[in-house]
Design an enzyme around this catalytic site. Sequence first.
Site, PDB file in Angstrom:
ATOM      1  N   SER A  17     -33.175   7.420   6.979  1.00 38.74           N
ATOM      2  CA  SER A  17     -34.060   6.732   7.888  1.00 38.74           C
ATOM      3  C   SER A  17     -35.531   6.993   7.836  1.00 38.74           C
ATOM      4  O   SER A  17     -35.880   8.128   7.097  1.00 38.74           O
ATOM      5  CB  SER A  17     -33.469   7.114   9.361  1.00 38.74           C
ATOM      6  OG  SER A  17     -34.550   6.414  10.285  1.00 38.74           O
ATOM      7  N   TYR A  28     -31.474  12.830  16.337  1.00 36.61           N
ATOM      8  CA  TYR A  28     -31.469  11.976  15.006  1.00 36.61           C
ATOM      9  C   TYR A  28     -32.539  12.203  13.950  1.00 36.61           C
ATOM     10  O   TYR A  28     -32.399  12.258  12.878  1.00 36.61           O
ATOM     11  CB  TYR A  28     -31.620  10.607  15.790  1.00 36.61           C
ATOM     12  CG  TYR A  28     -31.356   9.418  14.822  1.00 36.61           C
ATOM     13  CD1 TYR A  28     -30.294   8.828  14.297  1.00 36.61           C
ATOM     14  CD2 TYR A  28     -32.622   8.801  13.896  1.00 36.61           C
ATOM     15  CE1 TYR A  28     -29.937   7.773  13.560  1.00 36.61           C
ATOM     16  CE2 TYR A  28     -32.435   7.818  13.157  1.00 36.61           C
ATOM     17  CZ  TYR A  28     -31.253   7.082  12.882  1.00 36.61           C
ATOM     18  OH  TYR A  28     -30.877   6.135  12.134  1.00 36.61           O
TER      19      TYR A  28
HETATM   20  P1  NAD Z   1     -23.527   0.701  12.775  1.00 41.70           P
HETATM   21  O1  NAD Z   1     -23.417   1.171  14.292  1.00 41.70           O
HETATM   22  O2  NAD Z   1     -23.608  -0.760  12.851  1.00 41.70           O
HETATM   23  O3  NAD Z   1     -22.610   1.200  12.200  1.00 41.70           O
HETATM   24  C1  NAD Z   1     -22.174   2.581  12.102  1.00 41.70           C
HETATM   25  C2  NAD Z   1     -21.013   2.789  11.282  1.00 41.70           C
HETATM   26  O4  NAD Z   1     -20.509   4.347  11.203  1.00 41.70           O
HETATM   27  C3  NAD Z   1     -19.641   2.097  11.594  1.00 41.70           C
HETATM   28  O5  NAD Z   1     -19.011   1.545  10.538  1.00 41.70           O
HETATM   29  C4  NAD Z   1     -19.039   3.376  12.672  1.00 41.70           C
HETATM   30  O6  NAD Z   1     -17.739   2.981  12.617  1.00 41.70           O
HETATM   31  C5  NAD Z   1     -19.182   4.351  11.607  1.00 41.70           C
HETATM   32  N1  NAD Z   1     -18.978   5.449  12.212  1.00 41.70           N
HETATM   33  C6  NAD Z   1     -19.641   6.225  13.620  1.00 41.70           C
HETATM   34  N2  NAD Z   1     -19.034   7.009  13.905  1.00 41.70           N
HETATM   35  C7  NAD Z   1     -18.159   7.616  13.069  1.00 41.70           C
HETATM   36  C8  NAD Z   1     -17.360   8.780  12.893  1.00 41.70           C
HETATM   37  N3  NAD Z   1     -17.325   9.429  13.659  1.00 41.70           N
HETATM   38  N4  NAD Z   1     -16.421   8.683  11.765  1.00 41.70           N
HETATM   39  C9  NAD Z   1     -16.449   7.556  10.860  1.00 41.70           C
HETATM   40  N5  NAD Z   1     -17.302   6.624  10.966  1.00 41.70           N
HETATM   41  C10 NAD Z   1     -18.118   6.375  12.165  1.00 41.70           C
HETATM   42  O7  NAD Z   1     -24.980   1.392  12.534  1.00 41.70           O
HETATM   43  P2  NAD Z   1     -25.967   1.166  11.397  1.00 41.70           P
HETATM   44  O8  NAD Z   1     -27.464   0.734  11.917  1.00 41.70           O
HETATM   45  O9  NAD Z   1     -25.427   0.345  10.424  1.00 41.70           O
HETATM   46  O10 NAD Z   1     -26.247   2.470  10.787  1.00 41.70           O
HETATM   47  C11 NAD Z   1     -25.666   3.113   9.452  1.00 41.70           C
HETATM   48  C12 NAD Z   1     -26.668   4.038   8.917  1.00 41.70           C
HETATM   49  O11 NAD Z   1     -27.828   3.599   8.817  1.00 41.70           O
HETATM   50  C13 NAD Z   1     -26.784   5.163  10.063  1.00 41.70           C
HETATM   51  O12 NAD Z   1     -26.662   6.545   9.426  1.00 41.70           O
HETATM   52  C14 NAD Z   1     -28.311   5.065  10.670  1.00 41.70           C
HETATM   53  O13 NAD Z   1     -28.562   6.218  11.169  1.00 41.70           O
HETATM   54  C15 NAD Z   1     -28.739   4.499   9.390  1.00 41.70           C
HETATM   55  N6  NAD Z   1     -29.889   3.621   9.792  1.00 41.70           N
HETATM   56  C16 NAD Z   1     -30.158   2.626  10.626  1.00 41.70           C
HETATM   57  C17 NAD Z   1     -31.176   2.157  10.705  1.00 41.70           C
HETATM   58  C18 NAD Z   1     -30.936   0.981  11.659  1.00 41.70           C
HETATM   59  O14 NAD Z   1     -32.189   0.396  12.129  1.00 41.70           O
HETATM   60  N7  NAD Z   1     -29.852   0.258  12.159  1.00 41.70           N
HETATM   61  C19 NAD Z   1     -32.472   2.400  10.360  1.00 41.70           C
HETATM   62  C20 NAD Z   1     -32.285   3.647   9.412  1.00 41.70           C
HETATM   63  C21 NAD Z   1     -31.241   4.221   9.259  1.00 41.70           C
END
Ligand code: NAD
Length: 260
Positions: free
Chosen positions: A142, A155
């Site tokens: 991130s 985080y």
């Molecule tokens: P999201 O909530 O849409 O998806 C998260 C995914 O992780 C889901 O498939 C969920 O089932 C899975 N997950 C959560 N806990 C779990 C566990 N204990 N075991 C197995 N699977 C698990 O989130 P997102 O926004 O798509 O985030 C995905 C990644 O991208 C994360 O690492 C997040 O930190 C990173 N990220 C997101 C953003 C943003 O703005 N959305 C920005 C930068 C980085």
Amino acid sequence: MLRDQIAVITGSTSGIGLGLAEAFAAAGCRVVVNGIVAGNEAEELVRRLQLQHQTEVIYHPANLADPEHCAALIRDAEAHFGAIDILINNAGIQHVAPVEQFPVDRWNSILAINLSAAFHTIRVALPGMQRRNRGRILNIASVHGLVASVHKGAYVAAKHGIVGLTKVVALENIAHGITCNAICPGYVLTPLVQKQIDDSAVSDGISKEEANRKLLEGKQPSGRFISVEDIAALAIFLCSPAASSITGTSLPIDDGWTAQ
Ligand code: NAD
């Protein structure tokens, strides 16, 4: 280019991970999807991806908070497909609170899922990749792996940690032709971020539109969210032969957030 390669993508039932699963299946990869889902959501997702992209897709229910599950995800994927070419550590969760009020169980869960899970999948996947002298490892970090924001102590700590782990894995595996890179997205409108917007609208007594604007303000100068498709395109490039000399990097895709 990636036809018939085996890609394991954690947290790929929603948001960015789902976009990655779509893109890698579309590129011809055989894909292991993973995530926490309800009912028959996983079977429906697998059926849809297979039909749409004419490639094999399987679902693994590993709960990545558990190191044994992380290891089982990799071992089961290797047992099913014979090898893993691409490992993408994407699963992540968020909790927002000042450090002195941060619930200890939330700290532990965020460190376990956002950081330690990647260590456990990587440590089990590496021996197979090293034997075959090939492999691509991507960690979805991130911008919070590069800079901080208030109230995101766990985080930010986990994401800075994964940026460090990425560099070590890269250095240790150069001789094996294995690359390891981190992708550092700015805000992407996924369920993880929508919850932050909804919570802030309630706690600050403002509309969701105002909460949306407040979230991006001072962060992404464009005022827009980063698209899942753009992140997936970068991931596909990093797994292509043209990216064989790119390793140990942490690449922001953030509309200028970290340039400020
Ligand atoms: P999201 O909530 O849409 O998806 C998260 C995914 O992780 C889901 O498939 C969920 O089932 C899975 N997950 C959560 N806990 C779990 C566990 N204990 N075991 C197995 N699977 C698990 O989130 P997102 O926004 O798509 O985030 C995905 C990644 O991208 C994360 O690492 C997040 O930190 C990173 N990220 C997101 C953003 C943003 O703005 N959305 C920005 C930068 C980085």
